[in-house]
Design an enzyme around this catalytic site. Structure first.
Site: not given
Length: 809
Positions: A563, A597
């Site tokens: 990720e 993020c």
């Protein structure tokens, strides 16, 4: 005076002026005898200050109370009533403190027009009336109380669930609110020496109760909303009681949302107004005693409205939250955080190559015994670990604040996410790791099952050093793997403490190993021969390097779960509510100093409304407080380290020469010694102008014409990133268009881009933003396992007994 509350200092200035002008106008008309009865004004405190919240208490007392004092003194000079309106439940404590400060400060002797609205749907309503009564007695003055049912019920329910509170601040049954209303009526009538009662209701049964209870009709007033309840008030006036109208004043833009809420409230099936016009409802039901109705319920709270602890039951327990607006909660919490911060920090040495070799050997030797532990037992270990995480909440929050530079709300939410990860993966493991029977011909048994792969490497980032670290580890362990975990070099203490809790939960020491250190330790870890899988969260550049290393290794091809970052964009159209857009942009761009993020990086604004939204955004940004994250009043802390700060400041230099500055929040002197970067917004020509992800509190804005929406979507997709994205629009077709064509893993509509909840919004991207499957989702655990199928010929043992038995029936 309609409005949803100030977002900026300019908003607060405008509302203050509007209130002052209204008081002057009403006073002038009343003095001239142009009103048939005394008329006054209601003041919403959240309109007078852009940060009307408990965390900003000192600012509110210093900056807003003097304004309220001025308005009250002005109303007193004109001899017109002024009522302080009710707010959401988490502002109640602050409102009571403001009321006390007002009466301590204002020069309003001889004026009995000051009033307070109280919402009966709040469980604290009777105590609030007691508080106001005691305040009036202490100040030796009469106060007015306007009792209403309440205006934010659905919001209060949702907030309590989201924030993990043990209970709701409001009643969940309509009858509960009605009973509370009557209890408050009795308190108000019993305090007639100090309280002038005003009852806001359209419910004839409630009004009838009040008529029966009172002995002083001349001292009581009933109020109704403009345009509603006129027939009821005609009857009330015949009984000798005063009546009044609560009338909204404002332009069409702010009036619309107010009217929609009133229609929803009074149009609900449980509303008296709605039921009154339903001729199929008998009069006996319409006039049922709410006390008797509540007594008849075996369960006083509504069974379909779950409290936060039970929100995900029976599958799993929800994580515990805290009400950070409650000083009786935050006082002890802040003391505990400070005490833990005083403890000497442990030294966490980096793992050497020899250490890694020893860890891998032990993990590999222990794999067989660990993977044979029944899945239910492995799941119970995780549930025990979740309980330990919550037991040590204050300590872990202290570590997050002082090592990872997380703000207090962010630290709390991360502890909750860590506990949720453990419980969610425990629940999923029991489901995913069952043996499943497959269909086939008679006389044959076919089964499929998941089993652990071996030794997993878990490499986690510094921006979620507890939640992501533990999420990776918990998933790998419960899937039957042994684990070597490498935390980020910036946050080793958090990982070290979690390691101790993992062992305390009962997970064997040889099943989990901690390998602290920098990039060199991570490289050595993924180069270990015999590794069964890698899970990684971090930059795309590092993910690509890991992928290349794994591809060049001898042996089997192993899973790589990654990720990475995102160039996360929010597309706003001209139908969107500017206030809601600004709230979500500020939250998504600057929470955690932009170091998520999922944080909002690029904001697309339509040319028609861009200037209006940006003006409001600038004001809202200037209301942010930057400083020590251990202080509750600070919204934005420093970035993680000097290297991150320098990288962001280099980007700012490019912005200064090639982009147009919208706003940069001034930094206080206390920020000089830390790694702070000012929250800022810049207008850029196109998303392709950006050279990769900017990981910090820097927002990029692009104007667009609605006719090029498809090109906007294509430009976002062309970046290659696909983590989060969103749309702010009240046009369903526009939302569905963007949802269909925007290639992102998580798409958010009319909300911020951050704050994914485990099991509710599974999180993860596509393209340059990750490999999937989504963390905290139903497809995550199988990626940590391998599938095995067993096919058995049952007839080989002497015949197909089940078929013979079935045929004989």
């Amino acid at each position: 005076m309609l409005g949803e509350g100030a977002r900026t200092a300019a908003d607060a200035d405008n509302y203050f002026k509007a209130y002052a002008d209204a008081i002057a106008a009403v006073g002038k008309f009343q003095a001239a005898g142009k009103f048939p009865r005394p008329s006054g004004i209601s003041v919403k405190l959240s309109a007078l200050h852009a940060r009307y919240e408990m965390a900003q208490r000192e600012r509110v007392m210093k900056e807003m109370v003097p304004r309220l004092v001025a308005l009250c003194e002005q109303a007193a000079r004109h001899d017109i009533p002024l009522t302080i309106d009710a707010e959401e439940a988490d502002r109640l404590q602050l409102s009571l403190e403001v009321a006390t400060a007002l009466l301590d400060t204002a020069s309003i002797d001889g004026w009995n027009g000051l009033g307070f609205a109280v919402q009966a749907y709040q469980k604290r309503a009777p105590v609030v009336i007691d508080f106001i009564t005691e305040l009036a007695r202490a100040k030796n003055r009469r106060l007015m109380v306007r009792l209403v049912k309440g205006a934010y019920w659905d919001t209060e329910i949702k907030r309590a669930q989201e924030r993990g509170w043990d209970d709701f601040p409001v009643f969940t049954r309509k009858a509960g609110t009605d009973v509370s209303y009557l209890a408050c009526v009795k308190r108000m009538l019993g305090a007639s020496e100090w309280i002038d009662p005003v009852f806001g209701t359209h419910n004839a049964m409630t009004a009838a109760h009040i008529l029966e209870l009172t002995r002083e009709p001349g001292r009581i007033e009933f109020q109704r909303l403009h345009g509603m309840g006129e027939e009821l008030h005609q009857l009330i006036r015949k009984e000798g009681f005063g009546t009044g109208v609560y009338a909204p004043v404002g332009n069409h833009e702010v009036l619309l949302s107010y009217l929609v809420r009133r229609i929803l409230e009074n149009g609900a099936n449980s509303s008296f107004v709605h039921r009154l016009y339903d001729r199929s409802i008998p009069i006996e039901e319409l006039t049922a005693d709410p006390v008797a109705e509540m007594e008849a319920y075996a369960q006083k709270s509504h069974p379909l409205i779950r409290r936060a602890p039970q929100l995900y039951e029976p599958q799993r327990k929800n994580s515990q939250g805290l009400d950070l607006a409650d000083p009786f909660v935050t006082g002890p919490l802040l003391n505990e955080i400070e005490e833990f911060a005083k403890l000497p920090a442990a030294y966490v040495p980096a793992a050497s190559a020899a250490d890694l070799k020893d860890m891998f050997g032990a993990a590999q030797r222990n794999f067989t015994s660990w993977t044979r532990v029944p899945v239910d037992i492995r799941a119970k270990y995780l549930e025990r670990l979740a309980d330990l995480i919550e037991k040590h909440r204050s300590e872990l929050m202290s570590l997050l604040i002082h090592e990872a530079k997380r703000s207090i709300p962010d630290a709390l939410s991360e502890v909750r996410e860590a506990a949720d990860n453990c419980r969610y993966y425990a629940m999923r493991a029991r489901e995913d790791f069952r043996i499943y029977d497959l269909p086939g011909p008679t006389g044959e048994r076919n089964q499929i099952r998941l089993v652990g792969r071996g030794v997993f490497a878990c490499i986690s980032p510094w921006n979620f050093p507890l939640a992501i670290f533990l999420g990776q580890v918990a998933a790998a362990l419960v899937a039957g793997n042994t684990v070597i975990a490498k935390p980020a070099p910036q946050t080793p203490l958090i990982a070290w403490r979690v390691k101790q809790l993992i062992y305390e939960a009962g997970i064997p020491g040889d099943a989990f190993h901690l390998a602290p250190g920098g990039p060199e330790v991570g490289q050595q870890l993924i180069e270990l021969p015999g590794l069964a899988g890698v899970v990684f969260t971090g930059s795309f550049a590092t993910a690509r390097k890991i992928n290349l290393t794994l591809a060049q290794k001898d042996g089997p091809i192993i899973p790589f779960i990654a990720e990475t970052g995102g160039q996360n964009a929010l597309i706003v159209d001209s139908s969107a509510l500017p206030e809601q857009v600004v709230d979500d942009v500020v939250l998504g761009s600057f929470r955690s100093a932009g170091q998520r993020c999922s944080a909002l990086r690029v904001l697309y604004l339509p040319e028609a409304t861009a200037d209006k939204i940006l003006t409001m955004l600038i004001g809202a940004m200037l209301e942010l407080r930057i400083g020590d994250p251990a202080k509750l009043e600070n919204d934005v802390g420093p970035v993680i380290d000097k290297a991150a700060q320098e990288k962001l400041l280099l980007h700012v230099e490019r912005l200064q020469s090639e982009a147009k500055q919208i706003c940069a929040v001034p930094l206080a002197r206390e920020c000089d010694s830390g790694t702070f970067v000012a929250p800022q917004a810049w207008e850029i020509p196109a998303i392709g102008w950006l050279e990769g992800e900017v990981f910090g509190p820097i927002l990029h804005v692009i104007r667009y014409h609605p006719g090029i929406l498809n090109r906007v979507i294509d430009e976002i997709n062309a970046t290659g990133f696909g983590l989060t994205g969103g749309a702010h629009s009240r046009i369903e077709s526009t939302v569905r268009h963007i949802e269909r064509d925007l290639a992102v893993g998580n798409f958010y509509v009319n909300r911020s881009l951050i704050g994914a909840v485990v099991g509710v919004q599974p999180f993860g991207g596509e393209g340059l933003s990750g490999t999937g499957p989504k963390a905290g989702g139903p497809h995550y655990l199988p990626r940590f396992a391998t599938e095995r199928v067993t096919s058995e010929n049952l007839t080989a043992a002497g015949g197909n007994a089940s078929l013979l038995i079935a045929a004989s029936k």
